[in-house]
Enzyme design. Structure first.
Site, PDB file in Angstrom:
ATOM      1  N   ASP A  33       0.856  -1.330   0.376  1.00  0.00           N
ATOM      2  CA  ASP A  33       0.099   0.055  -0.212  1.00  0.00           C
ATOM      3  C   ASP A  33       0.848   0.939  -0.080  1.00  0.00           C
ATOM      4  O   ASP A  33       2.170   1.594   0.948  1.00  0.00           O
ATOM      5  CB  ASP A  33      -1.087  -0.187   1.187  1.00  0.00           C
ATOM      6  CG  ASP A  33      -2.036   0.871   1.505  1.00  0.00           C
ATOM      7  OD1 ASP A  33      -3.484   1.216   0.978  1.00  0.00           O
ATOM      8  OD2 ASP A  33      -1.963   2.240   0.777  1.00  0.00           O
ATOM      9  N   ILE A  34       0.327   2.455  -0.994  1.00  0.00           N
ATOM     10  CA  ILE A  34       1.354   3.371  -0.986  1.00  0.00           C
ATOM     11  C   ILE A  34       1.270   4.299   0.338  1.00  0.00           C
ATOM     12  O   ILE A  34       1.995   5.033   0.557  1.00  0.00           O
ATOM     13  CB  ILE A  34       0.466   3.941  -1.855  1.00  0.00           C
ATOM     14  CG1 ILE A  34       1.737   4.960  -2.703  1.00  0.00           C
ATOM     15  CG2 ILE A  34      -0.737   5.144  -2.251  1.00  0.00           C
ATOM     16  CD1 ILE A  34       1.805   5.097  -4.084  1.00  0.00           C
ATOM     17  N   ASN A  91     -12.873  -3.113   2.765  1.00  0.00           N
ATOM     18  CA  ASN A  91     -13.371  -1.731   2.685  1.00  0.00           C
ATOM     19  C   ASN A  91     -14.525  -1.936   0.792  1.00  0.00           C
ATOM     20  O   ASN A  91     -14.103  -2.476   0.485  1.00  0.00           O
ATOM     21  CB  ASN A  91     -12.831  -0.366   2.121  1.00  0.00           C
ATOM     22  CG  ASN A  91     -12.025  -0.487   4.114  1.00  0.00           C
ATOM     23  OD1 ASN A  91     -12.476  -0.475   5.168  1.00  0.00           O
ATOM     24  ND2 ASN A  91     -10.691  -0.222   3.079  1.00  0.00           N
ATOM     25  N   GLU A  99     -12.255   2.901  -1.646  1.00  0.00           N
ATOM     26  CA  GLU A  99     -11.989   4.475  -2.018  1.00  0.00           C
ATOM     27  C   GLU A  99     -11.371   3.841  -3.855  1.00  0.00           C
ATOM     28  O   GLU A  99     -11.858   5.335  -4.377  1.00  0.00           O
ATOM     29  CB  GLU A  99     -10.673   5.446  -1.728  1.00  0.00           C
ATOM     30  CG  GLU A  99     -10.672   6.011   0.095  1.00  0.00           C
ATOM     31  CD  GLU A  99      -9.331   6.149   0.418  1.00  0.00           C
ATOM     32  OE1 GLU A  99      -8.058   5.594  -0.540  1.00  0.00           O
ATOM     33  OE2 GLU A  99      -9.077   6.911   1.672  1.00  0.00           O
ATOM     34  N   VAL A 100     -11.332   2.699  -3.690  1.00  0.00           N
ATOM     35  CA  VAL A 100     -10.695   2.131  -4.606  1.00  0.00           C
ATOM     36  C   VAL A 100     -11.884   1.474  -5.543  1.00  0.00           C
ATOM     37  O   VAL A 100     -11.550   0.007  -4.448  1.00  0.00           O
ATOM     38  CB  VAL A 100      -9.141   1.753  -5.519  1.00  0.00           C
ATOM     39  CG1 VAL A 100      -8.946   1.447  -7.088  1.00  0.00           C
ATOM     40  CG2 VAL A 100      -8.110   2.829  -4.461  1.00  0.00           C
ATOM     41  N   HIS A 104     -10.371  -5.441  -3.661  1.00  0.00           N
ATOM     42  CA  HIS A 104      -9.558  -5.780  -2.709  1.00  0.00           C
ATOM     43  C   HIS A 104      -9.434  -5.669  -1.500  1.00  0.00           C
ATOM     44  O   HIS A 104     -10.349  -5.528  -1.094  1.00  0.00           O
ATOM     45  CB  HIS A 104      -8.420  -4.232  -3.454  1.00  0.00           C
ATOM     46  CG  HIS A 104      -8.946  -3.695  -2.331  1.00  0.00           C
ATOM     47  ND1 HIS A 104      -9.477  -1.952  -3.260  1.00  0.00           N
ATOM     48  CD2 HIS A 104      -8.325  -1.882  -1.539  1.00  0.00           C
ATOM     49  CE1 HIS A 104     -10.139  -1.386  -2.603  1.00  0.00           C
ATOM     50  NE2 HIS A 104      -9.443  -1.657  -1.452  1.00  0.00           N
ATOM     51  N   HIS A 106      -7.270  -5.542   2.136  1.00  0.00           N
ATOM     52  CA  HIS A 106      -6.123  -5.479   2.729  1.00  0.00           C
ATOM     53  C   HIS A 106      -5.165  -6.180   3.652  1.00  0.00           C
ATOM     54  O   HIS A 106      -6.166  -6.498   4.888  1.00  0.00           O
ATOM     55  CB  HIS A 106      -6.205  -4.711   3.941  1.00  0.00           C
ATOM     56  CG  HIS A 106      -7.096  -2.972   2.710  1.00  0.00           C
ATOM     57  ND1 HIS A 106      -6.159  -1.333   2.656  1.00  0.00           N
ATOM     58  CD2 HIS A 106      -7.905  -2.935   2.211  1.00  0.00           C
ATOM     59  CE1 HIS A 106      -6.614  -0.830   2.680  1.00  0.00           C
ATOM     60  NE2 HIS A 106      -7.658  -1.371   1.491  1.00  0.00           N
TER      61      HIS A 106
HETATM   62  P1  AMP Z   1      -9.407   1.476  -0.052  1.00  0.00           P
HETATM   63  O1  AMP Z   1      -9.868   2.746   1.169  1.00  0.00           O
HETATM   64  O2  AMP Z   1      -9.992  -0.125   0.924  1.00  0.00           O
HETATM   65  O3  AMP Z   1     -10.223   1.651  -1.035  1.00  0.00           O
HETATM   66  O4  AMP Z   1      -7.952   1.728  -0.165  1.00  0.00           O
HETATM   67  C1  AMP Z   1      -7.304   1.782  -1.414  1.00  0.00           C
HETATM   68  C2  AMP Z   1      -5.910   1.453  -1.089  1.00  0.00           C
HETATM   69  O5  AMP Z   1      -5.413   2.202  -1.696  1.00  0.00           O
HETATM   70  C3  AMP Z   1      -4.933   2.857   0.168  1.00  0.00           C
HETATM   71  O6  AMP Z   1      -4.988   2.084   1.883  1.00  0.00           O
HETATM   72  C4  AMP Z   1      -4.311   3.767  -0.648  1.00  0.00           C
HETATM   73  O7  AMP Z   1      -3.251   4.073   0.184  1.00  0.00           O
HETATM   74  C5  AMP Z   1      -4.254   2.785  -1.648  1.00  0.00           C
HETATM   75  N1  AMP Z   1      -4.130   3.175  -2.574  1.00  0.00           N
HETATM   76  C6  AMP Z   1      -3.735   3.817  -3.426  1.00  0.00           C
HETATM   77  N2  AMP Z   1      -2.908   3.996  -4.973  1.00  0.00           N
HETATM   78  C7  AMP Z   1      -2.230   3.425  -4.711  1.00  0.00           C
HETATM   79  C8  AMP Z   1      -0.773   3.359  -5.647  1.00  0.00           C
HETATM   80  N3  AMP Z   1      -0.898   3.681  -6.934  1.00  0.00           N
HETATM   81  N4  AMP Z   1      -0.177   1.962  -5.036  1.00  0.00           N
HETATM   82  C9  AMP Z   1      -0.591   1.196  -3.706  1.00  0.00           C
HETATM   83  N5  AMP Z   1      -1.205   1.870  -3.336  1.00  0.00           N
HETATM   84  C10 AMP Z   1      -2.414   2.213  -3.031  1.00  0.00           C
END
Ligand code: AMP
Length: 119
Positions: A33-34, A91, A99-100, A104, A106
């Protein structure tokens, strides 16, 4: 929700943006995770186009579902996470804080992760 082809994890799968990859097989990719929330913070994503865990469970085929969860288990073994333990979070949607919009999980580890949710 329809799948957004331009989401950041789709771009990682396509190789359009880099990631710190720690695992890949036919069904899944895992990378750091970034914005890590624990000493070990790994994201595991299926290669298929699924928006969230409910979409994945409903629409992925048996091989995709098995392959994804086997990848999660393999990563926990390869990173020696089983002895001390770890947490897996998926999530989902706005109330879930997603967010994405590509399914996925974590994997959080490397210290006591704390309470499951805030009061
Ligand atoms: P979520 O809130 O479960 O959708 O989490 C999305 C996660 O993706 C967050 O913890 C971000 O820090 C992570 N994230 C977003 N962009 C990137 C990226 N380019 N590389 C790695 N992790 C990312």
């Amino acid at each position: 929700m329809s799948y957004d082809e331009n989401n950041v994890f789709a771009k990682i799968i396509n190789g359009d943006i880099p990631c710190k990859k720690i695992y890949e097989d036919a069904f899944a990719i895992a990378f750091e995770d970034i914005n890590p929330k624990a000493p070990i913070h790994i994201l595991v994503i299926p290669k298929g186009k699924f928006t969230d865990i409910a979409d994945f469970g409903t629409n992925a085929n048996a091989a995709e579902i098995t392959g994804f969860w086997r990848a999660v288990s393999r990563i926990s073994e390869e990173k020696n996470l089983k002895e001390k333990g770890f947490r897996v979070i998926a999530n989902t949607g706005s109330d879930g804080g997603q967010e994405v919009p590509h399914f996925h999980v974590h994997i959080l580890a490397g210290k006591p992760i704390g309470k499951m949710v805030q009061d």
